[in-house]
Every structure is written in structure tokens, then in C-alpha cells.
Design a protein around this motif. Structure first.
Motif, mmCIF file in Angstrom:
data_model
loop_
_atom_site.group_PDB
_atom_site.id
_atom_site.type_symbol
_atom_site.label_atom_id
_atom_site.label_comp_id
_atom_site.label_asym_id
_atom_site.label_seq_id
_atom_site.Cartn_x
_atom_site.Cartn_y
_atom_site.Cartn_z
ATOM 1 N N ASN A 75 0.854 -1.186 0.000
ATOM 2 C CA ASN A 75 0.000 0.000 0.000
ATOM 3 C C ASN A 75 0.889 1.235 0.000
ATOM 4 O OD1 ASN A 75 0.323 1.113 2.830
ATOM 5 N ND2 ASN A 75 -0.353 -0.980 3.305
ATOM 6 N N GLU A 76 0.300 2.377 -0.196
ATOM 7 C CA GLU A 76 1.114 3.578 -0.378
ATOM 8 C C GLU A 76 1.939 3.920 0.860
ATOM 9 O OE1 GLU A 76 -0.805 7.704 -0.446
ATOM 10 O OE2 GLU A 76 -2.509 6.392 -0.883
ATOM 11 N N MET B 183 -3.060 6.608 -8.314
ATOM 12 C CA MET B 183 -2.333 5.955 -7.219
ATOM 13 C C MET B 183 -2.544 4.439 -7.285
ATOM 14 S SD MET B 183 -0.281 5.949 -4.645
ATOM 15 C CE MET B 183 -0.106 7.580 -3.915
ATOM 16 N N ALA B 184 -3.775 4.035 -7.575
ATOM 17 C CA ALA B 184 -4.071 2.601 -7.691
ATOM 18 C C ALA B 184 -3.271 1.978 -8.826
ATOM 19 C CB ALA B 184 -5.565 2.381 -7.896
ATOM 20 N N GLU B 185 -3.145 2.670 -9.952
ATOM 21 C CA GLU B 185 -2.351 2.157 -11.080
ATOM 22 C C GLU B 185 -0.874 2.036 -10.711
ATOM 23 O OE1 GLU B 185 -3.010 3.266 -15.317
ATOM 24 O OE2 GLU B 185 -4.389 4.738 -14.421
ATOM 25 N N VAL B 186 -0.368 3.055 -10.030
ATOM 26 C CA VAL B 186 1.037 3.028 -9.606
ATOM 27 C C VAL B 186 1.276 1.851 -8.664
ATOM 28 C CG1 VAL B 186 2.789 4.266 -8.261
ATOM 29 C CG2 VAL B 186 1.441 5.489 -9.983
ATOM 30 N N LEU B 187 0.403 1.697 -7.674
ATOM 31 C CA LEU B 187 0.555 0.589 -6.729
ATOM 32 C C LEU B 187 0.445 -0.761 -7.429
ATOM 33 C CD1 LEU B 187 -1.406 1.960 -3.654
ATOM 34 C CD2 LEU B 187 1.066 1.562 -3.820
ATOM 35 N N HIS B 188 -0.440 -0.845 -8.408
ATOM 36 C CA HIS B 188 -0.595 -2.094 -9.163
ATOM 37 C C HIS B 188 0.704 -2.436 -9.896
ATOM 38 C CE1 HIS B 188 -2.171 -4.616 -12.551
ATOM 39 N NE2 HIS B 188 -2.713 -5.217 -11.507
ATOM 40 N N ARG C 37 -0.771 0.459 -21.016
ATOM 41 C CA ARG C 37 -1.782 -0.232 -20.211
ATOM 42 C C ARG C 37 -2.093 -1.638 -20.735
ATOM 43 N NH1 ARG C 37 -2.529 5.070 -19.317
ATOM 44 N NH2 ARG C 37 -3.192 5.694 -17.223
ATOM 45 N N LYS C 38 -2.020 -1.822 -22.052
ATOM 46 C CA LYS C 38 -2.273 -3.142 -22.624
ATOM 47 C C LYS C 38 -1.198 -4.134 -22.155
ATOM 48 C CE LYS C 38 -3.036 -5.561 -26.976
ATOM 49 N NZ LYS C 38 -3.119 -5.460 -28.431
ATOM 50 N N GLN C 39 0.055 -3.723 -22.219
ATOM 51 C CA GLN C 39 1.145 -4.585 -21.761
ATOM 52 C C GLN C 39 1.095 -4.771 -20.245
ATOM 53 O OE1 GLN C 39 1.909 -6.334 -24.490
ATOM 54 N NE2 GLN C 39 3.941 -6.419 -23.599
ATOM 55 N N GLN C 40 0.683 -3.720 -19.519
ATOM 56 C CA GLN C 40 0.560 -3.831 -18.067
ATOM 57 C C GLN C 40 -0.470 -4.901 -17.724
ATOM 58 O OE1 GLN C 40 2.399 -2.082 -15.584
ATOM 59 N NE2 GLN C 40 1.470 -3.654 -14.314
ATOM 60 N N PHE D 144 9.918 9.166 -13.665
ATOM 61 C CA PHE D 144 9.558 7.992 -12.881
ATOM 62 C C PHE D 144 8.683 8.403 -11.704
ATOM 63 C CE2 PHE D 144 13.560 6.653 -14.899
ATOM 64 C CZ PHE D 144 13.067 5.567 -15.604
ATOM 65 N N VAL D 145 7.597 7.682 -11.531
ATOM 66 C CA VAL D 145 6.619 8.008 -10.497
ATOM 67 C C VAL D 145 6.906 7.249 -9.208
ATOM 68 C CG1 VAL D 145 4.150 7.984 -9.929
ATOM 69 C CG2 VAL D 145 4.879 8.505 -12.252
ATOM 70 N N ALA D 146 7.523 6.070 -9.319
ATOM 71 C CA ALA D 146 7.731 5.247 -8.133
ATOM 72 C C ALA D 146 8.868 4.268 -8.361
ATOM 73 C CB ALA D 146 6.446 4.490 -7.801
#
Length: 172
Positions: free
Chosen positions: A14-15, A78-83, A144-147, A29-31
Motif C-alpha cells: 500500500n502507499e 495511485m491505484a495504477e502506480v501501486l498495481h 496499459r495493454k502490456q501492463q 519515474f513516479v515510483a
């Protein structure tokens, strides 16, 4: 003969797990997720029969893991980054589980140190490549497709790894 102790259980990040400072020059880079897998072992020898007991630990490093919260514009992002970052953690977890299986399956001789280190190095390299491929293919979550394809692949790997662990423990 060998036995390996299972390390920490797989968990969702989680964050609040990301406590490290965003490094200067992190650019777009976000994370970043910092994980490593470590190996240590004890050896007993009886009449040239070597028994190794391994301790394979998955370590999530919160102080070296970070999220640039200034780049996060909403809860969905945030959910996408955490995923995406969960994918890096999952790759490390899969490495730990494969390491345990590989080290347990090997019959060790007097050259056990070289043998164990060779297994560790081979499995480590496989998952280093996988981690690099994950970021390259997903363009650090931008594609997103590759993710989605990677998420599907990694979920299947986790399911397979769990099934192998259960079978090894006598559950079918």
C-alpha cells in the motif's frame, strides 16, 4: 539433502509502504520498489552426506522504495502506480519461491558452497531480466495493454507457485 525455510508470505503493498525520499533526478519515474532476496544456510555433514538448511528471505525495503506523490493526480492513478509496483514485488516473491524449490531439489557434495551460489546466481539473473522486461514492456506502466498482459502472466505464475508449494507440503 536440503531444506529451505519459507520466507515471508506474499502480501499486497500500500502507499504507506513507500517511505523513501524521491531521489533527485528521478525524472518522469513516479515510483520505485526496492526488494531483494537473500540466502544464508547452515551445513551439517555426516559421512560425506551434506545437509543444507537454507533461509531464503524476501526483503521489501520501505526506506528505499518511494512514490513521487506530487505526480499522482487522483486515487485512480495511485491505484495504477501501486498495481505496477506490486508487479515488482511479485517478481521478487516468485524469485524467492523458485529459489526455495531449486535449492531443495539439489543433492549437495563437498563443493556445496559453489553449488548453492551457482543456483542462487542463475535464479537471480532470471528474475533480474524479468524485472527489466516488465518495465520495458509496460513502459513503466504507461502501456496499459502490456501492463494488463503482465498482470495476467504474474497472477498465473503466483497461482502456479502456490500450487507447487502446496504439493510439496503434501496437499493436493
Amino acid at each position: 539433502m536440503a531444506s529451505a525455510q519459507r520466507g515471508q508470505q506474499y502480501r499486497l503493498l500500500n502507499e504507506n509502504d513507500f517511505t523513501g525520499a524521491v531521489p533527485a533526478g528521478s525524472g518522469f519515474f513516479v515510483a520505485h520498489t526496492s526488494c531483494n532476496v537473500t540466502m544464508r544456510y547452515n551445513v551439517s555433514n555426516y559421512r560425506s552426506n551434506y545437509r543444507l538448511t537454507f533461509y531464503i528471505d524476501l526483503v521489501f525495503n520501505p526506506e528505499r522504495s518511494w512514490i513521487n506523490r506530487q505526480m499522482i493526480t487522483n486515487a485512480d492513478m495511485m491505484a495504477e502506480v501501486l498495481h505496477h509496483e506490486q508487479g515488482h514485488y511479485l517478481i521478487a516473491f516468485l524469485m524467492q519461491q523458485e529459489m526455495i524449490r531449486e535449492l531443495n531439489a539439489f543433492r549437495y557434495t563437498g563443493d556445496y558452497q559453489r553449488q548453492a551460489n551457482a543456483i542462487f546466481a542463475r535464479v537471480d539473473e532470471k528474475y533480474r531480466r524479468m524485472n527489466a522486461d516488465y518495465d520495458a514492456d509496460t513502459q513503466h506502466m504507461q502501456n496499459r495493454k502490456q501492463q494488463a498482459a503482465w498482470a495476467n502472466f504474474l497472477d498465473k505464475q503466483l497461482t502456479q507457485s502456490n500450487a507447487l508449494a502446496m504439493a510439496e507440503n503434501g496437499y493436493r
